[in-house]
Scaffold this active site. Structure first.
Site, short mmCIF file in Angstrom:
data_model
loop_
_atom_site.label_atom_id
_atom_site.label_comp_id
_atom_site.label_asym_id
_atom_site.label_seq_id
_atom_site.Cartn_x
_atom_site.Cartn_y
_atom_site.Cartn_z
CB SER A 193 4.69 -18.83 -0.94
OG SER A 193 3.54 -18.87 -1.45
CE LYS A 224 4.05 -16.68 -7.19
NZ LYS A 224 3.70 -18.08 -7.14
CD1 TRP A 280 -1.61 -22.83 -5.18
CD2 TRP A 280 -3.04 -23.69 -5.94
NE1 TRP A 280 -2.10 -21.02 -4.84
CE2 TRP A 280 -3.15 -22.15 -5.66
CE3 TRP A 280 -3.73 -24.30 -6.75
CZ2 TRP A 280 -4.01 -21.61 -6.57
CZ3 TRP A 280 -4.57 -23.57 -7.79
CH2 TRP A 280 -4.69 -22.67 -7.83
CG HIS A 321 2.69 -23.02 0.29
ND1 HIS A 321 3.35 -23.30 -0.76
CD2 HIS A 321 2.60 -21.79 1.37
CE1 HIS A 321 3.14 -22.31 -1.36
NE2 HIS A 321 2.50 -21.29 -0.20
C1 GCU Z 1 -1.08 -18.32 -3.71
C2 GCU Z 1 -1.59 -17.64 -4.95
C3 GCU Z 1 0.79 -18.52 -4.97
C4 GCU Z 1 1.09 -17.79 -4.12
C5 GCU Z 1 0.66 -18.69 -2.76
C6 GCU Z 1 1.71 -16.95 -1.42
O1 GCU Z 1 -1.35 -20.06 -3.74
O2 GCU Z 1 -2.23 -19.14 -5.03
O3 GCU Z 1 0.97 -18.17 -6.36
O4 GCU Z 1 2.38 -18.70 -4.26
O5 GCU Z 1 -0.75 -18.06 -2.48
O6 GCU Z 1 2.43 -16.48 -1.85
O7 GCU Z 1 1.46 -17.40 -0.57
#
Ligand code: GCU
Length: 410
Positions: A244, A248, A340, A390
């Site tokens: 998540s 990144k 998402w 997710h």
């Molecule tokens: C949110 C956010 C995402 C991210 C995620 C997470 O959903 O919008 O960009 O990757 O949190 O890190 O859990």
């Protein structure tokens, strides 16, 4: 055709995605075509610098002094499958400022200085204690407790860390809490590592040419520095992994630090593996303009805050970030119920990094369509669309370990 506005409504209709063209991955920053690895490598620093400027921010230097202290060791952890160590990383400056993080390390029981183990390096949400229910694991990441929900339960996220399977395949795991480097909130700046490098006067207004993601990525590199001192670990065989927002981060860490031989990017979505130009699911505009919990404005730089409305004008897109990993191995994972994060887009970025991997003679992904769910594809560049939500699950780890096996054979 879908248009980005506030209040935010995400687009999940493929037919509504406005047409876009990704920048040519084989075109250098100065516009000249890239025909071989020498030209790619000559261009690499300028491309990396563009990502620093536009998205993730500057790279912090090293602290003046770094010390490692063994806080705890358990020789028979995980029912004898591992040696568990907890090591304090202390960063100090000549001006007296210092900052600490605690790294949790599981080393496969059979690893020795003569036969050291390869290692997965990652950060956790919450703290180290969520990784396993061993009561001796120190509760870490408490600097983040005032900002977001914080679970002190030992082993609260064991599903994300199949430790016994890792040890059985001879992979060590090194983990720190992301809060130890930068508590995950806009106000987390002051409790982060940044005050070591930025004076109080520079602090307000808050520095904007650096981001939480760049600080977390820096933390992963500092963990690897520490791993380099551990005899039972072969630090030349290190992977970086993240889920998540930490996916990144893993991607950025892998671009910044070429010591990572495999980069595992799990459900990273927008600002990770998903293309900036593809308006599907979460977008940079949504993330930076605080429509989505206001994360983006400290995860990324000020430039991103300004430019997020027009991703088509950005000089870069995320397939170029994946290409910055080449020729090292990269594994991108998505989940079917995580629209998402734009699974289709995540595959698209990976596939569009192929021309750079091809320059190095690596095995590339030729199919432009993503594979069916639960059907892993690729080797040097691999992709897995897991059926489900997710998350980071044992089936993801199985593919990441397969990718690591392959990378180490090469
Ligand atoms: C949110 C956010 C995402 C991210 C995620 C997470 O959903 O919008 O960009 O990757 O949190 O890190 O859990």
């Amino acid at each position: 055709m879908y248009v980005q506005t506030l209040p935010w409504v995400a687009n999940y209709d493929e037919n509504e995605v406005p047409p876009f063209v990704l920048p040519d991955v084989l075109k250098s920053v100065d516009g000249t075509p890239i025909k071989d690895t020498a030209a790619w490598e000559a261009n690499r620093p300028a491309l990396l610098e563009q990502f620093r400027k536009v998205m993730y921010g500057a790279r912090l230097p090293l602290a003046d002094k770094t010390e490692y202290t063994l806080l705890h060791e358990k020789k028979e952890a995980l029912d004898g499958a591992a040696v568990m160590r907890q090591i304090e990383l202390k960063f100090s400056m000549n001006n007296g400022r210092s900052h600490k993080a605690v790294m949790l390390l599981f080393i496969p029981a059979g690893a020795t200085a003569e036969k050291p183990a390869a290692v997965f390096t990652g950060l956790t949400f919450n703290g180290n204690h969520v990784v396993n229910d061993d009561p001796d694991i120190i509760v870490t990441g408490t600097a983040g407790e005032e900002f977001r929900s914080f679970d002190r339960t030992p082993g609260a996220q064991t599903r994300r860390f199949p430790l016994k399977e890792m040890m059985a395949r001879n992979y060590a795991l090194a983990i720190c809490s992301y809060h130890d480097f930068f508590p995950d909130a806009a106000a987390g700046w002051k409790k982060s590592i940044l005050p070591l490098f930025i004076s109080d006067e520079e602090f307000e207004p808050r520095p904007r040419n650096i981001s939480a993601i760049s600080v977390w990525a820096w933390g992963l590199s500092r963990m690897l520095d520490c791993l380099e001192t551990i005899p039972e670990i072969d630090s030349t065989k290190a992977a970086v992994i993240g889920h998540s927002r930490l996916g990144k981060t893993a991607l950025w860490a892998g671009a910044e630090d070429t010591r990572f031989k495999l980069v595992c990017v799990n459900d990273s979505g927008c600002g990770g593996a998903a293309p900036n130009r593809r308006l599907y699911g979460e977008t940079l505009f949504c993330m930076c303009r605080q429509a989505c919990d206001g994360f983006g404005h400290y995860w990324f730089t000020d430039t991103m805050f300004k430019d997020c409305e027009h991703p088509e004008d950005l000089p870069i897109d995320q397939h170029q970030l994946i290409a910055l990993i080449a020729p090292r191995a990269v594994a991108v994972h998505s989940a079917t119920e995580d629209q998402w994060a734009d699974p289709r887009g995540e595959y698209m970025s990976l596939q569009n990094a192929s021309p750079v991997y091809a320059l190095y003679g690596k095995e590339i992904l030729t199919a432009t369509e993503p594979p069916a769910p639960d059907t892993p594809v690729g080797t040097d560049m691999s992709y897995f669309l897991r059926e489900g939500k997710h998350d980071l699950l044992p089936s993801d780890w199985e593919c990441y370990m397969n990718a690591f096996d392959h990378a180490l054979k090469g």
